[in-house]
Design an enzyme around this catalytic site. Structure first.
Site, PDB file in Angstrom:
ATOM      1  N   TYR A 456       0.813  -1.220   0.000  1.00 30.90           N
ATOM      2  CA  TYR A 456       0.000   0.000   0.000  1.00 30.90           C
ATOM      3  C   TYR A 456       0.846   1.270   0.000  1.00 30.90           C
ATOM      4  O   TYR A 456       0.437   2.292   0.548  1.00 30.90           O
ATOM      5  CB  TYR A 456      -0.969   0.019   1.201  1.00 30.90           C
ATOM      6  N   HIS A 457       2.009   1.230  -0.655  1.00 31.77           N
ATOM      7  CA  HIS A 457       2.929   2.370  -0.634  1.00 31.77           C
ATOM      8  C   HIS A 457       3.285   2.853  -2.038  1.00 31.77           C
ATOM      9  O   HIS A 457       4.467   3.031  -2.350  1.00 31.77           O
ATOM     10  CB  HIS A 457       4.214   1.997   0.115  1.00 31.77           C
ATOM     11  N   PRO A 458       2.322   3.108  -2.916  1.00 29.77           N
ATOM     12  CA  PRO A 458       2.670   3.585  -4.255  1.00 29.77           C
ATOM     13  C   PRO A 458       3.217   5.012  -4.217  1.00 29.77           C
ATOM     14  O   PRO A 458       2.718   5.855  -3.463  1.00 29.77           O
ATOM     15  CB  PRO A 458       1.342   3.512  -5.007  1.00 29.77           C
TER      16      PRO A 458
END
Length: 514
Positions: A456-458
């Site tokens: 969840y770290h784009p």
């Protein structure tokens, strides 16, 4: 007419709304595609998984991923006030000082570690108090976990038995080691960017927050951004900005809006029938932390049974107990090989059956722990699906398309297996649930392709140096900035929420100084 229009009330947009509206002489308008953050599941930490694929989620999906035998991967993103800070695991990590010094060395002037530390401190209200590396009195409450499940105690003991050292502050002098994560929680409840920044500011007469409004394009007069158009209740509305338009719509949505407005790779825009306004590599350079977990069934009670009337009362009365769990309670950072200047892998451990990208229904007591590749060599891309602003963009993360990431993850699985084999976890392992078939590279790689998911770290689709300058101004245009995780030149070593808030704090100063 507003002075500033902010597109997106997520982690960055909430900060900018609060900071810019501190000046009573300016009018600030924030436009958010989602709804107000009213659902109880948003604020109860352990309920975060219930938000997945709900109306509070953009519910994105990658295109078939070439590095995963063309599997697709689920990409949750918050669609409400607070954005993804309203549905994340609340882990407060700044990253490694080397991350920011690398940014500065590559041309992001003013974004070195010593440049950004004051903005982390300004934001932070750490319950441990102020120190050289921590702030107190800022809007964002940072606290120790109030859950600390017994399985996580056992995991941390096993990790130390496997040779990893303890660390009680990953944002302190050293990042390496294992321990419990500090969290963006206040009195046991989620402290999102909306809770911390936006809601206290919403009583100001010079701040307007418009929800359920999807921005469709940026308005221009020549090369100057003069406003935005948005759709709300099936009507198109235009609002004008006297000073600046600031995009804080996130790594997926900020580039989409730029491209819809004629800012992107010119040849690609023309293929869609869009007249290019600026030829910039918008949507390129997409990065993320890809994560792989192993899991075991257990006879120890887990969060599967946390939602009891007693635990609900404990949360409501005292702000503690298992419902305050952020799921990924424990973890840490390690080097997968010698000779690295900083850690290249991060562990997250959870006392519950968190499987199938968080979409699987927990059916038994289980615990999982996994590793993420912190500095991926692989790159992805975002591009338009159609001219309809409501069409979700094409997203290709490119997970494991660079062999270096595959090799790092295979080494990381070896570290995880070493932890699983330790005596501290032996008493809790009933049976294997999700583990590789063997320790051969071939079986490990098959397991990785099948089980990997986003952490969840784009980041980095509107990067400093290629799309925006170090003041976050879109290159070649006027009165248009981007301020969110998309401006990171490279993804940092750790969870990205705290750095995104830092970016917005610094952006507020850059905007106010002109």
């Amino acid at each position: 007419m507003a002075d500033y229009i902010i597109v997106g009330a997520g982690s960055a947009g909430c900060v900018l709304a609060a900071r810019l509206s501190e000046d009573p002489g300016v009018q600030v308008t924030v436009i958010e595609a989602g709804a107000p953050d009213t659902a109880p599941e948003i604020h109860i930490p352990a309920a975060l998984g219930k938000l997945f694929q709900s109306k509070w989620d953009w519910d994105y999906l990658t295109d078939p991923e070439p590095g995963l035998d063309f599997r697709r991967r689920y990409l949750p993103r918050g669609r409400m006030l607070g954005g993804s800070s309203s549905m994340n695991a609340m882990i407060y990590i700044r990253g490694n000082p080397a991350d920011y010094d690398q940014w500065a060395a590559a041309g992001a002037t003013g974004w070195g570690w010593l440049d950004v530390v004051p903005y982390f401190l300004r934001a932070e209200d750490n319950e441990r108090g102020a120190s050289d590396l921590h702030g107190a009195g800022g809007p964002l409450t940072v606290s120790d976990s109030r859950s600390r499940h017994a399985l996580m105690d056992a995991f941390l003991e096993a990790a130390q038995q496997a040779g990893l050292k303890p660390n009680d502050d990953f944002n302190g002098p050293e990042q390496d080691g294992v321990g419990y994560y500090q969290l963006t929680q206040r009195n046991g409840m989620r402290c999102s960017a909306a809770v911390a920044y936006l809601h206290p500011a919403m009583a100001r007469p010079n701040l307007e927050v418009i929800t359920d409004a999807l921005c469709t394009r940026i308005l221009f007069d020549g090369n100057r951004a003069v406003g935005v158009e948005y759709e709300r209740a099936n009507e198109l509305v235009q609002v004008r900005a006297d000073r600046e338009v600031i995009l804080s719509a996130g790594t997926y949505n900020s580039p989409q809006l730029l491209m819809l407005s004629g800012i992107g790779v010119a040849a690609e825009l023309r293929a869609y029938g869009i007249q290019p306004r600026a030829n910039l590599p918008v949507g390129e350079n997409l990065q993320d932390h890809v994560h792989v977990s192993i899991g075991y069934l257990t006879d120890t009670d887990t969060l599967l049974t946390a939602e009891t009337s007693d635990n609900i009362a404990l949360l409501q009365k005292d702000g503690r107990g298992p419902l305050t769990s952020n799921i990924g309670e424990a973890g840490g950072f390690f080097h997968s090989q010698d000779g690295l200047a900083a850690p290249d892998c991060q562990i997250h451990a959870a006392p519950v059956m968190f499987i199938d990208e968080g979409l699987g229904l927990p059916t038994d007591h289980a615990f999982v722990f996994g590793a993420a590749v912190l500095k991926p060599a692989s790159r992805g891309k975002i591009f338009l699906r159609s001219l309809l602003p409501t069409a979700k963009p094409h997203i290709v993360h490119g997970y494991f398309t660079d062999p270096a990431d595959r090799e790092t993850m295979i080494r990381a699985l070896g570290v995880l297996a070493g932890i699983a084999a330790q005596p501290a976890l032996a008493a809790h392992r009933r049976a294997a649930m999700r583990v590789p078939a063997s320790d051969s590279d071939a079986d490990l790689w098959e397991f990785i392709k099948r089980e990997c998911q986003t952490l969840y770290h784009p980041t980095s689709t509107c990067a400093i140096g290629s799309v925006v300058d170090p003041q976050l101004r879109v290159l070649g245009l006027e009165a248009l900035r981007v301020a969110d995780a998309s401006v990171m030149p490279t993804v940092i070593r750790g969870n990205t929420n705290a750095p995104t808030i830092m970016i917005a704090e610094k952006a507020a100063d850059l905007i106010r100084s002109g």
